[in-house]
Design a protein around this motif. Structure first.
Motif, PDB file in Angstrom:
ATOM      1  N   GLU A  72      -7.328  20.581 127.822  1.00 15.26           N
ATOM      2  CA  GLU A  72      -6.605  19.775 128.800  1.00 15.26           C
ATOM      3  C   GLU A  72      -7.507  18.647 129.285  1.00 15.26           C
ATOM      4  O   GLU A  72      -8.611  18.885 129.771  1.00 15.26           O
ATOM      5  CB  GLU A  72      -6.153  20.641 129.980  1.00 15.26           C
ATOM      6  N   ALA A  73      -7.019  17.394 129.141  1.00 20.79           N
ATOM      7  CA  ALA A  73      -7.812  16.223 129.513  1.00 20.79           C
ATOM      8  C   ALA A  73      -7.669  15.863 130.988  1.00 20.79           C
ATOM      9  O   ALA A  73      -8.513  15.158 131.537  1.00 20.79           O
ATOM     10  CB  ALA A  73      -7.412  15.028 128.646  1.00 20.79           C
ATOM     11  N   ASP A  74      -6.620  16.342 131.643  1.00 22.11           N
ATOM     12  CA  ASP A  74      -6.344  15.989 133.040  1.00 22.11           C
ATOM     13  C   ASP A  74      -7.129  16.922 133.967  1.00 22.11           C
ATOM     14  O   ASP A  74      -6.840  18.116 134.061  1.00 22.11           O
ATOM     15  CB  ASP A  74      -4.846  16.107 133.299  1.00 22.11           C
ATOM     16  N   ALA A  75      -8.099  16.356 134.672  1.00 17.53           N
ATOM     17  CA  ALA A  75      -8.940  17.165 135.566  1.00 17.53           C
ATOM     18  C   ALA A  75      -8.121  17.825 136.665  1.00 17.53           C
ATOM     19  O   ALA A  75      -8.426  18.947 137.089  1.00 17.53           O
ATOM     20  CB  ALA A  75     -10.025  16.286 136.188  1.00 17.53           C
ATOM     21  N   GLY A  76      -7.069  17.160 137.125  1.00 16.26           N
ATOM     22  CA  GLY A  76      -6.229  17.736 138.172  1.00 16.26           C
ATOM     23  C   GLY A  76      -5.496  18.976 137.694  1.00 16.26           C
ATOM     24  O   GLY A  76      -5.386  19.967 138.433  1.00 16.26           O
ATOM     25  N   ILE A  77      -4.998  18.946 136.467  1.00 10.50           N
ATOM     26  CA  ILE A  77      -4.316  20.105 135.891  1.00 10.50           C
ATOM     27  C   ILE A  77      -5.290  21.258 135.705  1.00 10.50           C
ATOM     28  O   ILE A  77      -4.981  22.423 136.000  1.00 10.50           O
ATOM     29  CB  ILE A  77      -3.662  19.736 134.545  1.00 10.50           C
ATOM     30  N   VAL A  78      -6.490  20.946 135.227  1.00 13.57           N
ATOM     31  CA  VAL A  78      -7.513  21.986 135.046  1.00 13.57           C
ATOM     32  C   VAL A  78      -7.854  22.621 136.390  1.00 13.57           C
ATOM     33  O   VAL A  78      -7.953  23.849 136.512  1.00 13.57           O
ATOM     34  CB  VAL A  78      -8.780  21.392 134.395  1.00 13.57           C
ATOM     35  N   ARG A  79      -8.003  21.800 137.418  1.00 15.25           N
ATOM     36  CA  ARG A  79      -8.320  22.305 138.759  1.00 15.25           C
ATOM     37  C   ARG A  79      -7.209  23.215 139.267  1.00 15.25           C
ATOM     38  O   ARG A  79      -7.476  24.278 139.855  1.00 15.25           O
ATOM     39  CB  ARG A  79      -8.525  21.133 139.719  1.00 15.25           C
ATOM     40  N   LEU A  80      -5.953  22.821 139.037  1.00 14.92           N
ATOM     41  CA  LEU A  80      -4.813  23.634 139.480  1.00 14.92           C
ATOM     42  C   LEU A  80      -4.891  25.043 138.886  1.00 14.92           C
ATOM     43  O   LEU A  80      -4.771  26.040 139.615  1.00 14.92           O
ATOM     44  CB  LEU A  80      -3.510  22.946 139.063  1.00 14.92           C
ATOM     45  N   HIS A  81      -5.100  25.122 137.580  1.00 12.46           N
ATOM     46  CA  HIS A  81      -5.120  26.442 136.931  1.00 12.46           C
ATOM     47  C   HIS A  81      -6.325  27.270 137.374  1.00 12.46           C
ATOM     48  O   HIS A  81      -6.219  28.493 137.544  1.00 12.46           O
ATOM     49  CB  HIS A  81      -5.122  26.278 135.413  1.00 12.46           C
ATOM     50  N   ARG A  82      -7.462  26.629 137.560  1.00 13.48           N
ATOM     51  CA  ARG A  82      -8.649  27.374 137.963  1.00 13.48           C
ATOM     52  C   ARG A  82      -8.539  27.868 139.391  1.00 13.48           C
ATOM     53  O   ARG A  82      -9.024  28.957 139.722  1.00 13.48           O
ATOM     54  CB  ARG A  82      -9.893  26.503 137.757  1.00 13.48           C
TER      55      ARG A  82
END
Length: 295
Positions: A72-82
């Motif tokens: 996933e290239a979107d840091a916001g999406i990665v942050r959401l899942h983490r």
């Protein structure tokens, strides 16, 4: 994941579909499962997903196989899942750009890559060329593309859709359609239809095996040169790319391949390009290329 739930999650995290990243989230709840079913996965498989998004496809993938590597290239999406810890335990989420990451590093020892993805539209074309360049690493890719692009990959010679991606994919894989997807199944709703296709690199198609070995790097250079300017003849397109020391030598190579210098690239079949690559490969080139034979 419904459209309402998708919008709620994005809004709660202060996120929005990123146009530059080509984000269109699947919201039709049955479509991701249908894609996974059509992919033909096995319980022990390790699968690469490109563009995890909110996990609509990730979750059925995780239920169908042993391990999912989600890029996933979107840091916001990665942050959401983490933060939410909302992905299954057998999903490895990696914040990375698939166009930059070392693809070989994603493969398990002794295994080739299996990719299943709702591809962000903005990276579809460059990723396809990257998969072609790394065909030796690939098992298959089941990907959703804009319908127009997907049809280009399956086009026939003599049509306006036929181009470099068509030829280069045919030189290493077999492409077939799996599932049409309506714009209403996404948030935001795209202005185009989508099509899920399967690109099977392994086993090599029988028609490709029958053609024998050829220099894949040289073939790629020839195809890109030939289609670089579609209105040019084959002779002028290849001459502009400097594939031989002089035009006279190039004419001899084209004719020795059973082709007319005046033909245009869109009329040639894969077999024609391969014959031409073999003939050019036997000539003295000012820019010799390393030989990479097809499997």
């Amino acid at each position: 994941m419904s459209a309402g739930r998708t919008q709620y999650l994005l809004r709660r995290q202060g996120l929005a579909p990123h146009k530059k990243l080509g984000q269109n989230f699947l919201v039709h709840e049955r479509t991701p499962q249908r894609i996974v079913d059509l992919a033909g996965l096995h319980p022990g498989d390790r699968v690469i997903e490109v563009g995890v998004g909110l996990g609509a496809l990730t979750r059925p993938l995780a239920a169908a196989c042993a391990h999912v590597v989600g890029l996933e290239a979107d840091a916001g999406i990665v942050r959401l899942h983490r933060e939410q810890q909302d992905l299954p335990a057998n999903v490895e989420l990696i914040h990375a750009d698939v166009l930059k990451i070392d693809l070989a590093s994603l493969a398990a020892p002794g295994q080739k890559l299996k990719i299943v993805a709702n591809l962000p539209y903005s990276i579809s074309s460059p990723l396809l060329f990257r998969l072609i360049d790394h065909a030796d690493l690939m098992d298959f890719a089941v990907v959703m593309l804009q319908k127009e692009m997907a049809l280009r990959l399956m086009a026939q010679p003599g049509t306006k859709e036929y181009g470099a991606p068509t030829v280069l994919l045919a030189a290493c894989a077999e492409v077939r359609p799996l599932l049409a997807v309506d714009p209403a199944e996404f948030h935001p709703r795209p202005k185009v239809d989508s099509l899920v296709i399967r690109i099977a690199f392994q086993p090599p198609p029988a028609r490709l095996q029958a053609l024998g070995a050829f220099d894949r790097a040289l073939l790629s250079r020839i195809v890109h040169a030939a289609f670089g300017q579609r209105r040019k003849t084959l002779l002028n397109g290849l001459a502009a790319a400097g594939l031989t020391p002089d035009k006279t030598a190039l004419i001899r190579c084209i004719e020795a391949s059973g082709l007319a210098p005046s033909v245009r690239a869109e009329t040639l079949h894969l077999e024609d390009f391969i014959r031409l690559s073999r003939t050019l490969g036997r000539t003295n080139s000012p820019n010799p290329l390393p030989s990479h034979s097809a499997p």
